[in-house]
Design a protein around this motif. Structure first.
Motif, PDB file in Angstrom:
ATOM      1  N   GLY A 204       0.761  -1.238   0.000  1.00 41.55           N
ATOM      2  CA  GLY A 204       0.000   0.000   0.000  1.00 41.55           C
ATOM      3  C   GLY A 204       0.791   1.286   0.000  1.00 41.55           C
ATOM      4  O   GLY A 204       0.336   2.286  -0.547  1.00 41.55           O
ATOM      5  N   TYR A 205       1.969   1.267   0.625  1.00 40.53           N
ATOM      6  CA  TYR A 205       2.731   2.503   0.767  1.00 40.53           C
ATOM      7  C   TYR A 205       4.232   2.235   0.611  1.00 40.53           C
ATOM      8  O   TYR A 205       4.707   1.157   0.959  1.00 40.53           O
TER       9      TYR A 205
ATOM     10  N   PRO B 277       1.555   6.700  -1.158  1.00 38.83           N
ATOM     11  CA  PRO B 277       0.569   5.672  -1.527  1.00 38.83           C
ATOM     12  C   PRO B 277       0.792   5.186  -2.952  1.00 38.83           C
ATOM     13  O   PRO B 277       1.468   5.842  -3.760  1.00 38.83           O
TER      14      PRO B 277
ATOM     15  N   PHE C 237      -0.904  -5.391   3.361  1.00 45.70           N
ATOM     16  CA  PHE C 237      -0.888  -4.025   3.873  1.00 45.70           C
ATOM     17  C   PHE C 237       0.120  -3.920   5.008  1.00 45.70           C
ATOM     18  O   PHE C 237       0.357  -4.893   5.736  1.00 45.70           O
TER      19      PHE C 237
ATOM     20  N   TRP D 263      -7.981  -3.363   6.945  1.00 49.37           N
ATOM     21  CA  TRP D 263      -6.895  -4.344   6.911  1.00 49.37           C
ATOM     22  C   TRP D 263      -6.689  -5.036   8.255  1.00 49.37           C
ATOM     23  O   TRP D 263      -6.216  -6.169   8.303  1.00 49.37           O
TER      24      TRP D 263
ATOM     25  N   LYS E 104      -1.090  -9.134  -2.518  1.00 49.53           N
ATOM     26  CA  LYS E 104      -1.835  -7.996  -1.988  1.00 49.53           C
ATOM     27  C   LYS E 104      -1.862  -8.095  -0.466  1.00 49.53           C
ATOM     28  O   LYS E 104      -2.343  -9.077   0.098  1.00 49.53           O
TER      29      LYS E 104
END
Length: 639
Positions: A160-161, A166, A223, A245, A221
């Motif tokens: 995500g980051y 982002p 986080f 999340w 995928k």
């Protein structure tokens, strides 16, 4: 998954107590590290990042050594010289990262290439975050892996980051897996917080890669629910995203699933936690009891290079007159005959024979598995050479021109140079550097850039002036287990000839050569400068001028230099490089510092103009220091 989670929770406490200095959290991403590691066999290499604690615990690395590593103690894998997961261990087939992120993907290529050449049917897995996919090394490594069908599992943890940036500010594609199509590469998207999906899909893909070697791109995928590192915090993350999340926590969800299936019970869960916590405390106590890493200067210096016993191979009396370029070619051919695990990589080095035709015919003689054309991607090729060394092979990389090494600078100075000092892994790599002016090639094909590397601990730098030395030193460089930059002056390739032995021999690295003895002045130089000095002395009809050909710039033969200084008392140091920051400046400083009382004049330095290297003949002639050399020699004679 529970073990890395509980270790992290303990480390966060120790961080707040000041007992460790930094922490990069992988909380919430354990399913990826554990699932991928369990999908590979124990003898397959994994190249993790700083959020992949689960890789290390899944390979059962002793926890006290991990804890010592994080505390900077001698019992850690880097003896206190590096922190976090910046280390590797051959015992557990884990090769850690460097902070520049990208180069490890090229290293994975090299490891996989060694497996493929030996027909070993093994997979190599390498991790990166979505932020690292913006680096050029990512593109270069995937491109090489695709072109060479290397069995590399490229694992992107898309969390995500970056630090705080982002994904919508990092790339424009919908999924990073979409990039696979651009490389002609199979790609998959995997729910990174689902341990069963991670493990089952990775197992299936890895087994397929063993049977049909090829690279595969996996986008997990997930986080990052804590900061890039703990001091960063997570204020930049919208609360609703964070909460969504939290509900996908891989450990909580898998635990609930196991309860529903009747596989896990509360008692068993409690037992797992208590046993793991006890293991953590026991190993932490062992690490805490260890003395802090102590400084011992000799040990620090000795660990920069791997021990390299000089293997002296004497030559026969049978000689033939060869050009410099032919001597280099002959050394390469004989080194390939001697070392069956030697690989050459570079642009156009196979059928074409390289732009200077040095490897012409090599592809036919040694095969394209060993003589490998590369795409234009110096950084990944240097990384791949490092990977070959990790996996028990030797590598030579030909920079088409020494100028182009700037595109591979990072892995040379930050990976190859530091790796033995950091965790006792050598880089058995020679980088050939066709260099130098005098051939009308202009600013991008004429640099002599040895000064970029001589001050980097961990690199050896060789720069011969004659065919005999070129052949013997190149053979020695290939034998040496450390990274060597081998400079070959293009203007000497076809202009200098010498009778040299036809058979295999070596010249010791680190030893200068006195090619003209004298009592009045010492000229210290190397490469084309040796020939300029000899020509100037003859033209000016000077007597008693001693000329030292350094041959090796790192290590530098200061013994020979200082002995000559004490004899003549007048010194001129000549380099083709511009003077500021050059090796001529370093030699002059050492002479002034160590031999001041023997000097009868200031130490003279002669180098090229402080400009880029021009193209037009008159401009290039004015740039080079040949005229200035004669003026300075006369001035020093009369001093």
């Amino acid at each position: 998954m529970l073990k890395p989670r509980l270790i992290e929770e303990k480390m966060l406490i120790l961080l707040r107590q000041g007992k460790i200095s930094k922490w990069f959290s992988g909380i919430g991403q354990e399913a990826i590290s554990v699932g991928v590691t369990k999908a590979l066999t124990p003898d397959e290499y994994i190249l993790p990042m700083h959020r992949n604690l689960g890789v290390f615990t899944s390979r059962n690395i002793p926890l006290h050594r991990l804890f010592s590593q994080w505390q900077g103690k001698g019992g850690g894998f880097t003896k206190g010289r590096d922190r976090s997961f910046h280390f590797g261990t051959q015992e557990y087939k884990i090769i850690g990262m460097i902070s520049h992120l990208g180069p490890q993907m090229g290293v994975a290529d090299g490891i996989a290439l060694a497996h493929k050449i030996r027909n070993e049917n093994k997979v190599t897995a390498v991790f990166t975050g979505e932020g690292g996919t913006s680096e050029g090394d990512f593109h270069e490594a995937l491109n090489i892996a695709a072109v060479w069908d290397l069995p590399v599992l490229f694992c992107i943890e898309n969390n995500g980051y970056g630090l705080s940036t982002p994904v919508n500010e990092q790339y424009r594609c919908t999924h990073l897996a979409d990039r696979g199509a651009g490389y002609g590469m199979e790609a998959h998207i995997i729910e990174g917080n689902n341990i069963l999906e991670v493990y089952q899909k990775t197992c299936k893909i890895a087994e397929s890669m063993r049977q049909n070697p090829r690279p595969v791109l996996l986008e997990f995928k997930t986080f990052r629910i804590r900061g890039h590192e703990e001091a960063s915090g997570t204020k930049y993350v919208p609360e609703e995203i964070m909460n969504s999340w939290f509900k996908k926590d891989p450990i909580e969800n898998y635990r609930d699933y196991l309860f529903e299936e009747g596989i896990l019970t509360a008692q068993l869960q409690e037992r797992y936690e208590q046993e793991t916590k006890a293991e953590i405390e026991e190993n932490l106590a062992k690490a805490n009891a260890e003395e802090p890493a102590g400084f011992y200067e000799t040990k620090e210096l000795n660990d920069v290079f791997q021990d390299a016993t000089n293997q002296n191979f004497n030559s026969s009396t049978i000689k033939e007159k060869l050009r410099f370029v032919d001597a280099v070619s002959q050394a390469l051919r004989q080194s390939f005959q001697k070392h069956k695990n030697l690989i050459l990589m570079g642009q156009d080095v196979a059928e074409y024979g390289g732009v200077f035709k040095i490897t012409e015919g090599f592809a036919d003689e040694f095969g394209k598995e060993r003589i490998r054309n590369t795409p234009i991607c110096e950084s990944a090729v240097v990384g791949a050479a490092m990977g070959l060394s990790i996996n028990g092979m030797k590598a030579i990389v030909e920079m088409q021109f020494a100028d182009f090494v700037s595109s591979g600078f990072n892995p040379i100075v930050n990976y190859l140079a530091k790796v033995n000092y950091r965790w006792s892994q050598n880089a058995d790599v020679v980088i050939r550097m066709p260099c130098g002016a005098g051939v009308g090639a202009g600013p991008f094909h004429s640099q002599t850039n040895e000064a970029w590397f001589i001050k980097t601990p961990g690199l050896k730098v060789i720069y011969p002036a004659f065919p005999y030395d070129a052949k013997g030193l190149l053979n020695a460089a290939v034998n040496d287990p450390n990274p060597v930059l081998f400079f070959e002056h293009k203007a000497l390739y076809r202009s200098i000839r010498q009778d040299i032995p036809t058979d295999y021999y070596t010249v010791e690295i680190g030893k200068a050569s006195i090619i003209r003895e004298g009592e009045n002045i010492t000229v210290i130089t190397y490469g084309a400068g040796v020939h300029w000095a000899l020509e100037a002395i003859e033209e000016l009809e000077l007597e008693e001028i001693e000329v030292i050909d350094l041959r090796s710039l790192q290590p530098l033969d200061t013994e020979t230099i200082f002995k000559s200084v004490r004899k003549t008392g007048k010194i001129l140091v000549l380099t083709e490089d511009s003077l500021f920051g050059s090796i001529a400046s370093e030699i002059a400083a050492q002479i002034s510092e160590r031999c001041f009382e023997y000097l009868d004049a200031p130490v003279f330095r002669v180098g090229s103009l402080e400009t880029p290297i021009p193209f037009a003949p008159a401009l290039e002639e004015g740039y080079l220091p040949k005229k200035l050399l004669k003026e300075k020699l006369l001035q020093l004679t009369e001093y």
